[in-house]
Design a protein around this motif. Structure first.
Motif, mmCIF file in Angstrom:
data_model
loop_
_atom_site.group_PDB
_atom_site.id
_atom_site.type_symbol
_atom_site.label_atom_id
_atom_site.label_comp_id
_atom_site.label_asym_id
_atom_site.label_seq_id
_atom_site.Cartn_x
_atom_site.Cartn_y
_atom_site.Cartn_z
ATOM 1 N N LEU B 30 0.832 -1.201 0.000
ATOM 2 C CA LEU B 30 0.000 0.000 0.000
ATOM 3 C C LEU B 30 0.869 1.254 0.000
ATOM 4 C CD1 LEU B 30 -2.593 -1.160 2.697
ATOM 5 C CD2 LEU B 30 -2.683 -1.455 0.200
ATOM 6 N N ALA B 31 0.416 2.264 -0.718
ATOM 7 C CA ALA B 31 1.179 3.509 -0.792
ATOM 8 C C ALA B 31 1.293 4.124 0.594
ATOM 9 C CB ALA B 31 0.494 4.474 -1.754
ATOM 10 N N GLY B 32 2.501 4.427 1.000
ATOM 11 C CA GLY B 32 2.737 5.096 2.268
ATOM 12 C C GLY B 32 2.830 4.188 3.473
ATOM 13 N N GLU B 33 2.671 2.884 3.284
ATOM 14 C CA GLU B 33 2.729 1.996 4.456
ATOM 15 C C GLU B 33 4.160 1.549 4.743
ATOM 16 O OE1 GLU B 33 1.155 -1.969 4.508
ATOM 17 O OE2 GLU B 33 1.743 -2.400 2.450
ATOM 18 N N ARG B 34 4.350 1.050 5.961
ATOM 19 C CA ARG B 34 5.602 0.402 6.331
ATOM 20 C C ARG B 34 5.291 -1.085 6.450
ATOM 21 N NH1 ARG B 34 6.768 4.496 11.249
ATOM 22 N NH2 ARG B 34 4.789 3.535 11.764
ATOM 23 N N LEU B 35 5.762 -1.834 5.460
ATOM 24 C CA LEU B 35 5.483 -3.273 5.402
ATOM 25 C C LEU B 35 6.752 -4.035 5.747
ATOM 26 C CD1 LEU B 35 3.669 -5.724 4.500
ATOM 27 C CD2 LEU B 35 4.628 -5.393 2.209
ATOM 28 N N ALA B 36 6.678 -4.891 6.754
ATOM 29 C CA ALA B 36 7.821 -5.746 7.083
ATOM 30 C C ALA B 36 7.617 -7.104 6.441
ATOM 31 C CB ALA B 36 7.957 -5.895 8.594
ATOM 32 N N ALA B 51 13.257 -9.040 -6.359
ATOM 33 C CA ALA B 51 12.284 -9.083 -7.457
ATOM 34 C C ALA B 51 11.556 -7.747 -7.579
ATOM 35 C CB ALA B 51 11.287 -10.224 -7.234
ATOM 36 N N VAL B 52 11.154 -7.184 -6.432
ATOM 37 C CA VAL B 52 10.448 -5.901 -6.454
ATOM 38 C C VAL B 52 11.359 -4.806 -7.011
ATOM 39 C CG1 VAL B 52 9.452 -4.097 -4.986
ATOM 40 C CG2 VAL B 52 8.857 -6.496 -4.596
ATOM 41 N N ALA B 230 14.857 10.931 -4.048
ATOM 42 C CA ALA B 230 13.507 10.999 -3.486
ATOM 43 C C ALA B 230 12.597 9.883 -4.021
ATOM 44 C CB ALA B 230 12.870 12.358 -3.758
ATOM 45 N N PRO B 231 13.000 8.621 -3.790
ATOM 46 C CA PRO B 231 12.200 7.510 -4.307
ATOM 47 C C PRO B 231 10.853 7.397 -3.595
ATOM 48 C CG PRO B 231 13.854 6.697 -2.792
ATOM 49 C CD PRO B 231 14.129 8.160 -2.968
ATOM 50 N N LYS B 232 9.895 6.772 -4.282
ATOM 51 C CA LYS B 232 8.582 6.542 -3.671
ATOM 52 C C LYS B 232 8.652 5.382 -2.689
ATOM 53 C CE LYS B 232 6.077 9.575 -5.765
ATOM 54 N NZ LYS B 232 7.283 10.435 -5.761
ATOM 55 N N LEU B 233 9.533 4.436 -3.010
ATOM 56 C CA LEU B 233 9.616 3.198 -2.230
ATOM 57 C C LEU B 233 11.043 3.008 -1.737
ATOM 58 C CD1 LEU B 233 8.484 0.394 -1.320
ATOM 59 C CD2 LEU B 233 9.098 -0.458 -3.593
ATOM 60 N N LEU B 234 11.169 2.724 -0.446
ATOM 61 C CA LEU B 234 12.482 2.400 0.114
ATOM 62 C C LEU B 234 12.445 0.939 0.553
ATOM 63 C CD1 LEU B 234 15.292 3.498 1.032
ATOM 64 C CD2 LEU B 234 14.265 3.919 3.269
ATOM 65 N N ILE B 235 13.431 0.173 0.080
ATOM 66 C CA ILE B 235 13.528 -1.234 0.487
ATOM 67 C C ILE B 235 14.780 -1.387 1.339
ATOM 68 C CG2 ILE B 235 13.727 -3.633 -0.286
ATOM 69 C CD1 ILE B 235 12.477 -2.784 -2.948
ATOM 70 N N LEU B 266 7.680 1.914 2.715
ATOM 71 C CA LEU B 266 8.852 1.160 3.180
ATOM 72 C C LEU B 266 8.579 -0.336 3.113
ATOM 73 C CD1 LEU B 266 11.665 1.050 4.663
ATOM 74 C CD2 LEU B 266 10.371 1.001 6.797
ATOM 75 N N ILE B 267 9.508 -1.062 2.523
ATOM 76 C CA ILE B 267 9.510 -2.527 2.658
ATOM 77 C C ILE B 267 10.742 -2.871 3.484
ATOM 78 C CG2 ILE B 267 9.673 -4.752 1.483
ATOM 79 C CD1 ILE B 267 8.202 -3.600 -0.864
ATOM 80 N N PHE B 268 10.516 -3.433 4.667
ATOM 81 C CA PHE B 268 11.579 -3.695 5.631
ATOM 82 C C PHE B 268 11.742 -5.205 5.773
ATOM 83 C CE2 PHE B 268 13.245 -4.117 9.987
ATOM 84 C CZ PHE B 268 14.265 -3.168 9.985
ATOM 85 N N ILE B 269 12.850 -5.714 5.245
ATOM 86 C CA ILE B 269 13.087 -7.159 5.276
ATOM 87 C C ILE B 269 13.895 -7.491 6.518
ATOM 88 C CG2 ILE B 269 14.041 -9.110 3.976
ATOM 89 C CD1 ILE B 269 12.155 -7.613 2.208
ATOM 90 N N SER B 270 13.438 -8.458 7.300
ATOM 91 C CA SER B 270 14.176 -8.785 8.521
ATOM 92 C C SER B 270 13.915 -10.209 8.961
ATOM 93 C CB SER B 270 13.762 -7.830 9.646
ATOM 94 O OG SER B 270 14.471 -8.146 10.837
#
Lengths: 258, 332
Positions: B30-36, B51-52, B230-235, B266-270
């Motif tokens: 979702l736009a603007g969410e922080r997804l782990a 892949a993303v 200024a990216p829209k998505l930070l991984i 944000l996509i936060f991989i952990s």
């Protein structure tokens, strides 16, 4: 009597031309069947203490007594005999083994080097060691790089206990493991400690793990002991600035437990 | 909330071992969410991140769909990116923030008409001999560009920064390429970014080389480079795993602040469920390449639906962990 007593230990390095103390006036002791954890941020001297205790490096000052003997005064055959009693397990078992070796070869080395078992007897001893750490004896023929990370760390523990040590230095030994595997490895270490009365010098950056396995904890800051005490007490109520910072920085899992 | 990225039935298979790293994963970012995205080793979490970002190597088999819903300004007129030929099997992905930089510099040289979108061809599947069908160009043009639309922070800042390029230039290069700034403007932008990631001695740091910085400082530089356009998505792929606890907490709060200030997704991989929960609005749990569970952070922690999620929660050793040695007769 303590297994290990470290007194006023110091080790200096040079960094950018300037001397700095990696370990500075550090003293502690570990009793049989006890786990002493060493915690602290990166660069606080945790791994330097491990290397000093293992005599992989020599201190600039201080004393290390192991089983009542001055470890730093030993050399030659007497040092080699004592070395069998102090073993180690590191973070990355793949880096700790010859990657082309088989599991059997890894376990054969200490049995041979320290004259613990005859050539004919060694295969049986290797099978028993594998079984002791919860691995199938059939794993002996496999190459180290073929087995999983958790299995490899069990092999590292099997190698460590092959010489019947009274102290094992565990340097971030469970840090690289998946959480599901980590619990099993910690249980194995505690089981070995109960059965064989092995003392652990448990180096870790993770206070949660330390609380689960350590009796006492020493918190380092820039090479010096900032505080020490019962692991549960120190973690519940840290007194030093670095102790408070470590506790505050540890991620919390906030659940409304049933 | 609007969907930024819709992933449907995504499957990835690496040729080196023939193992499916991802199996039919479907989820919306979702736009603007922080997804782990959490999971243990081999769960496919890093493969999903790559892949993303369009960073999977050419030889990797990819199936399924990824549909982007970027604001009209992004991705519309800029040239398509080049997929650098870097193979995860050789471990080179970890060795470069150069991913975006490499792609960018090829575009900057201009005249290369063979440029393709990162996932074009890859996403539409290819035959065994490597022939490929191109995706419809409409879809291709809307694919975001790594470095400009997507910022990527890797685990190991020592290997993701160029060891022989000054810090300032590494950050400025991203702004120069994607924001079409002059070098002078780009360097000024780099200085602002160093300030935003709270690095001290800005002028000295601009001219410093990575080896002169600590691990935490290097990761701050990598983050500055990742957000330079200024990216829209930070991984962030295990971006704090190599750091000690205190520095980890600082980097997590830096990421939280930057994401909020810039309105990034944000996509936060952990691998660390507690760390993920401290940052994320939603958590996706992967296991053996499959999406096991996806939910709001509160639901995942307090009412996990899947036994595996419960097992991960139970395996966590927090500051309230019961000492194991007090338990009598616990099985090994």
């Amino acid at each position: 009597m303590s297994v290990l007593t470290v007194s006023s230990l110091a080790k200096r390095y040079r960094r950018g031309g300037k001397p700095f103390a990696a370990v500075d006036d550090v003293s502690f002791e570990i009793n049989p069947a006890e786990t002493l954890a060493v915690a602290g941020p990166s660069g606080s001297g945790k791994s330097t203490i491990a290397k000093l205790v293992l005599r992989l490096i020599e201190p600039d000052a201080g004393r290390i007594d192991f089983e009542g003997q001055d470890l730093l005064a030993l050399s030659g055959a007497t040092l080699r005999a004592k070395r069998a009693k102090v073993q180690m397990v590191f973070q990355d078992p793949l880096a700790a083994f010859n990657p082309r070796a088989t599991v059997a070869r890894v376990l054969d080395d200490p049995l041979r080097t320290h004259n613990i078992a005859s050539r004919a007897d060694r295969p049986r001893r290797i099978a028993a060691l594998l079984e002791r750490v919860g691995l199938d004896a059939g794993l002996a023929a496999r190459a180290i790089h073929e087995i999983s990370g958790g299995q490899r760390q069990r092999v590292a523990i099997a190698r460590a206990i092959a010489t019947r040590p009274s102290l094992i230095v565990l340097d971030e030994a469970v840090s690289a493991l998946d959480v599901s595997v980590r619990g099993q490895i910690l249980e194995l270490l505690l089981d070995l400690q109960r059965q064989e009365r092995i003392a652990y010098l448990f180096i870790s950056h993770d206070l949660g793990v330390i609380r689960a396995v350590a009796h006492r904890v020493v918190i380092l800051d820039a090479g010096r002991i900032a505080e020490s005490g019962d692991a549960r007490d120190v973690i519940a109520k840290p007194q030093s600035a670095i102790g408070k910072a470590l506790v505050a920085a540890t991620p919390r899992l906030i659940r409304n437990r049933p | 909330m609007t969907v930024l990225l819709s992933i449907r039935d995504l499957s990835v298979r690496y040729q080196r071992d023939g193992v499916a790293a991802l199996k039919g994963v479907s989820l919306d970012v979702l736009a603007g969410e922080r997804l782990a995205i959490i999971g243990e080793s081999g769960s496919g979490k890093s493969t999903l991140a790559l892949a993303v970002a369009g960073l999977l190597a050419r030889g990797v088999e990819i199936g399924g769909r990824m549909d982007w819903f970027l604001p009209a300004s992004a991705g519309a007129k800029a040239p398509l990116s080049v997929l650098p030929d870097i193979s995860p099997s050789r471990g080179e992905i970890g060795s470069s923030v150069a991913g975006p930089l490499l792609a960018a510099s090829k575009i900057g040289e201009g005249g290369d008409h063979s440029v393709i979108s990162p996932l074009e061809g890859e996403m539409s599947g290819r035959t065994e001999r490597g022939a490929k069908d191109r995706q419809p160009s409409a879809l291709a043009t809307s694919h975001p560009l790594l470095g400009r639309d997507i910022g990527f922070v890797f685990q190991d800042p020592s290997s993701s920064l160029d060891p022989v390029m000054p810090i300032g230039k590494q950050i400025a290069e991203v702004a120069h390429t994607h924001l079409h700034l002059t070098w002078r403007e780009a360097i000024a932008k780099a200085k602002t970014l160093l300030e935003r990631v709270r690095l001290p001695n800005l002028d000295a740091t601009l001219h410093a080389y990575p080896h002169q910085l600590s691990g935490g400082q290097k990761q701050r530089v990598a983050i500055a480079a990742a957000i330079a356009a200024a990216p829209k998505l930070l991984i962030a792929d295990e971006a704090t795993s190599a750091l000690d606890t205190i520095v980890q907490a600082e980097i997590v709060s830096l990421i939280r602040r930057l994401v909020a200030e810039d309105g990034m997704t944000l996509i936060f991989i952990s691998h660390d469920i507690a760390l993920a929960a401290s940052l994320a609005d939603r958590i996706a749990v992967l296991r053996h390449g499959e999406l096991v569970e996806l939910g709001e952070t509160d639901q995942i922690l307090n009412a996990p639906r899947h036994a595996y999620t419960r097992a991960l929660l139970d395996a966590h050793l927090g500051l309230d962990a019961e000492p194991l040695f007090d338990r009598q007769g616990s099985p090994a």
